[in-house]
Enzyme design. Structure first.
Site, PDB file in Angstrom:
ATOM      1  N   SER A 154       0.968  -1.094  -0.181  1.00 48.23           N
ATOM      2  CA  SER A 154      -0.098  -0.009   0.082  1.00 48.23           C
ATOM      3  C   SER A 154       0.787   1.318   0.055  1.00 48.23           C
ATOM      4  CB  SER A 154      -0.945  -0.044   1.301  1.00 48.23           C
ATOM      5  OG  SER A 154      -1.454   0.997   1.354  1.00 48.23           O
ATOM      6  N   LYS A 179      -1.148  -1.026  -4.333  1.00 49.07           N
ATOM      7  CA  LYS A 179      -2.435  -0.121  -4.264  1.00 49.07           C
ATOM      8  C   LYS A 179      -1.881   1.142  -4.027  1.00 49.07           C
ATOM      9  CE  LYS A 179      -4.832   0.295   0.191  1.00 49.07           C
ATOM     10  NZ  LYS A 179      -5.549  -0.642   1.477  1.00 49.07           N
ATOM     11  N   LYS A 181      -2.487   5.015  -2.904  1.00 48.67           N
ATOM     12  CA  LYS A 181      -3.568   6.085  -1.972  1.00 48.67           C
ATOM     13  C   LYS A 181      -3.885   7.030  -2.743  1.00 48.67           C
ATOM     14  CE  LYS A 181      -3.939   3.906   1.962  1.00 48.67           C
ATOM     15  NZ  LYS A 181      -5.099   3.421   2.473  1.00 48.67           N
ATOM     16  N   ASP A 206      -7.070   3.335  -3.214  1.00 48.43           N
ATOM     17  CA  ASP A 206      -7.638   3.329  -2.188  1.00 48.43           C
ATOM     18  C   ASP A 206      -7.881   5.056  -1.687  1.00 48.43           C
ATOM     19  OD1 ASP A 206      -8.963   3.429   0.249  1.00 48.43           O
ATOM     20  OD2 ASP A 206      -7.383   1.981   1.109  1.00 48.43           O
ATOM     21  N   GLU A 231     -10.852   1.083  -3.892  1.00 52.85           N
ATOM     22  CA  GLU A 231     -11.215   0.857  -2.283  1.00 52.85           C
ATOM     23  C   GLU A 231     -12.063   2.277  -1.832  1.00 52.85           C
ATOM     24  OE1 GLU A 231      -7.811  -0.791  -0.341  1.00 52.85           O
ATOM     25  OE2 GLU A 231      -8.767  -0.748   1.678  1.00 52.85           O
ATOM     26  N   ASP A 256     -14.020  -0.988   2.795  1.00 52.07           N
ATOM     27  CA  ASP A 256     -13.055  -1.035   3.768  1.00 52.07           C
ATOM     28  C   ASP A 256     -13.766  -0.614   5.144  1.00 52.07           C
ATOM     29  OD1 ASP A 256     -11.125  -0.557   5.855  1.00 52.07           O
ATOM     30  OD2 ASP A 256      -9.563   0.046   4.488  1.00 52.07           O
ATOM     31  N   LYS A 280     -10.366  -6.316   7.899  1.00 49.00           N
ATOM     32  CA  LYS A 280      -9.097  -6.184   8.908  1.00 49.00           C
ATOM     33  C   LYS A 280      -9.974  -6.552  10.319  1.00 49.00           C
ATOM     34  CE  LYS A 280      -7.635  -1.971   6.768  1.00 49.00           C
ATOM     35  NZ  LYS A 280      -7.624  -0.261   6.841  1.00 49.00           N
ATOM     36  N   GLY A 308      -4.578  -4.046   6.327  1.00 46.64           N
ATOM     37  CA  GLY A 308      -3.464  -3.646   7.223  1.00 46.64           C
ATOM     38  C   GLY A 308      -3.645  -2.171   7.883  1.00 46.64           C
TER      39      GLY A 308
HETATM   40  O1  OSB Z   1      -7.331   2.086   4.148  1.00 43.15           O
HETATM   41  O2  OSB Z   1      -6.280   0.232   4.343  1.00 43.15           O
HETATM   42  C1  OSB Z   1      -6.244   1.524   4.611  1.00 43.15           C
HETATM   43  C2  OSB Z   1      -3.311   2.535   6.768  1.00 43.15           C
HETATM   44  C3  OSB Z   1      -3.774   3.315   7.822  1.00 43.15           C
HETATM   45  C4  OSB Z   1      -5.291   3.519   7.561  1.00 43.15           C
HETATM   46  C5  OSB Z   1      -5.845   3.001   6.698  1.00 43.15           C
HETATM   47  C6  OSB Z   1      -5.422   2.219   5.814  1.00 43.15           C
HETATM   48  C7  OSB Z   1      -3.992   1.852   5.566  1.00 43.15           C
HETATM   49  C8  OSB Z   1      -3.083   1.092   4.711  1.00 43.15           C
HETATM   50  C9  OSB Z   1      -1.953   0.525   5.132  1.00 43.15           C
HETATM   51  O3  OSB Z   1      -3.695   0.969   3.705  1.00 43.15           O
HETATM   52  C10 OSB Z   1      -1.893  -0.852   4.696  1.00 43.15           C
HETATM   53  C11 OSB Z   1      -0.557  -1.520   5.298  1.00 43.15           C
HETATM   54  O4  OSB Z   1      -0.462  -1.770   6.760  1.00 43.15           O
HETATM   55  O5  OSB Z   1       0.651  -1.759   4.799  1.00 43.15           O
HETATM   56 MG    MG Z   2      -8.511   1.120   2.944  1.00 45.96          MG
END
Ligand code: OSB
Ligand code: MG
Length: 385
Positions: A154, A179, A181, A206, A231, A256, A280, A308
């Site tokens: 991510s 992924k 952001k 995401d 996402e 999510d 999660k 995660g």
């Molecule tokens: O939306 O998945 C998410 C991290 C903090 C808050 C929200 C998210 C995330 C990640 C991190 O995408 C994923 C990781 O732990 O590598």
């Molecule tokens: Mg997410």
């Protein structure tokens, strides 16, 4: 103690040795510096603050971490709120009691509304403790199989140039999904650039809830890049408008933040609000609910994957065990701990090789152990009951 706690009396299998007696608990808040700040649409994290729970009983320890943030910017729960709820309500209701299984423990936790991240800490620590008391790996009790799980990365928000470098690196390391952001003004051009450089990789985005229906043109533009899914584009508490948008896209929507329970998942899939779900375990209240979501999604032929929250090795280990379940058929956000932390709080390295993460330990429970020397140096707060 609120009266409601005293009236919640679970069935004990006293005297026959079944189950585990929870004798005491230790609660910490730790602060782990992040190697690189992690930027998402709702904010920037420069360090990771983690509440850590250790349940002790019969010479064993069950360990779990919480995924709530210091402030309510991912979902509503916060670390201060969770600490108070654990200290004043949840821990007093389980300490000194014997539970034959996590289902018996869940009977004490589930009457309380919401607070799923706090309840998950207790539930997950008990699964670890229970697995250790039975001397089996956690994945066996969860019903998972296999020694490895597929994982992806991510990538936080950064310039297009920096993102391209990070994607190159992740692809070179063999990660099975990338992924990105995204947020308004940092979406279509970014995805276009990554797609141009890597036409065939499994790519997702995401938005962490940041778009609205007025951003429909952006979502329609993203539909042209053969993304595996988009996402959580819309609000954390919205199913209705996700269904509207999903009907206009070829690309799957993955939810999510919107999914806290198996009932949420059923409603979202029935409404056509998503075709993929990110599970999660820390967000949904623990493994019982995570498995229920997994099963609902399987019934709808909707794949799931393990999300995660920049976990330490403790949460990462829990996630890996969960991801061994059959319908976790897409790569999870369970990348190498060394991408986040200079040093982890567990003794066992959790590092992906060719996009696969090995299930830690051959022994019982989550298969990782606390490195107390380091843990003590990063502990900001400690209390025990
Ligand atoms: O939306 O998945 C998410 C991290 C903090 C808050 C929200 C998210 C995330 C990640 C991190 O995408 C994923 C990781 O732990 O590598
Ligand atoms: Mg997410």
């Amino acid at each position: 103690m609120p009266e409601k706690i005293a009236s919640l009396n679970v069935q004990h299998k006293m005297g026959d040795g079944a189950g585990v007696l929870i004798e005491s608990a230790e609660l910490r808040i730790i602060e782990l510096p992040l190697i690189t700040p992690f930027v998402i649409s709702t904010g920037t994290m420069t360090g990771k603050t983690i509440p850590l729970l250790v349940l002790k009983g019969e010479g064993l320890q069950g360990i779990a971490e919480g995924v709530m943030d210091p402030f309510p910017d991912y979902l509503e729960e916060t670390i201060p709120g969770a600490m108070a709820f654990l200290r004043e309500v949840l821990l007093p209701s389980i300490i000194g009691k014997r539970f034959g299984s996590p289902y018996e423990l869940d009977a004490v936790l589930s009457p309380w509304r919401g607070n799923r991240m706090a309840k998950a800490m207790v539930e997950m620590a008990f699964w670890d403790l229970w697995a250790k008391s039975l001397n089996v790996p956690l994945k066996v009790l969860l019903g998972g199989t296999g020694d490895h799980v597929d994982v992806g990365v991510s990538l936080g928000i950064a310039s297009i140039e920096t993102t391209l470098e990070r994607v190159d690196e992740a692809v070179a390391q063999g990660y099975k999904r990338t992924k990105l952001k995204i947020r308004q003004g940092h979406d279509v051009k970014l995805v276009e650039a990554v797609r141009k450089r890597h036409p065939d990789i499994k790519l997702t985005v995401d938005a962490n809830t940041v778009y609205g229906l007025s951003d429909l043109p952006v979502m329609l533009a993203l539909d042209d890049f053969a993304l595996d899914y988009i996402e959580q584009p819309l609000a954390f508490d919205d199913i209705h408008d996700h269904a509207k948008v999903q009907a206009m896209l070829r690309t799957a929507i993955c939810l999510d933040e919107s999914i806290r329970s198996a009932v949420d998942a059923r409603k979202a899939l029935e409404a056509g609000a998503a075709r993929v779900i990110n599970i999660k375990v820390g967000r949904v209240g623990g493994f019982i609910e995570a498995r229920a979501i997994h099963d609902v999604c399987a019934a709808f032929d909707a794949p799931v994957w393990c999300g995660g929250m920049l976990e330490s090795g403790i949460g990462r280990a829990h996630n890996i065990h969960l991801a061994t379940l059959k319908n976790f058929s897409k790569p999870g956000d369970i990348s190498s701990a060394s991408r986040y932390f200079q040093r982890d709080i567990v003794n066992e390295p959790l590092e992906a090789v060719n996009g696969e993460m090995a299930v830690p330990g051959n022994g019982a429970g989550i298969g990782v152990t606390l490195d107390y020397d380091y843990l003590d140096t990063v502990t900001q707060h400690w209390e025990s009951t």
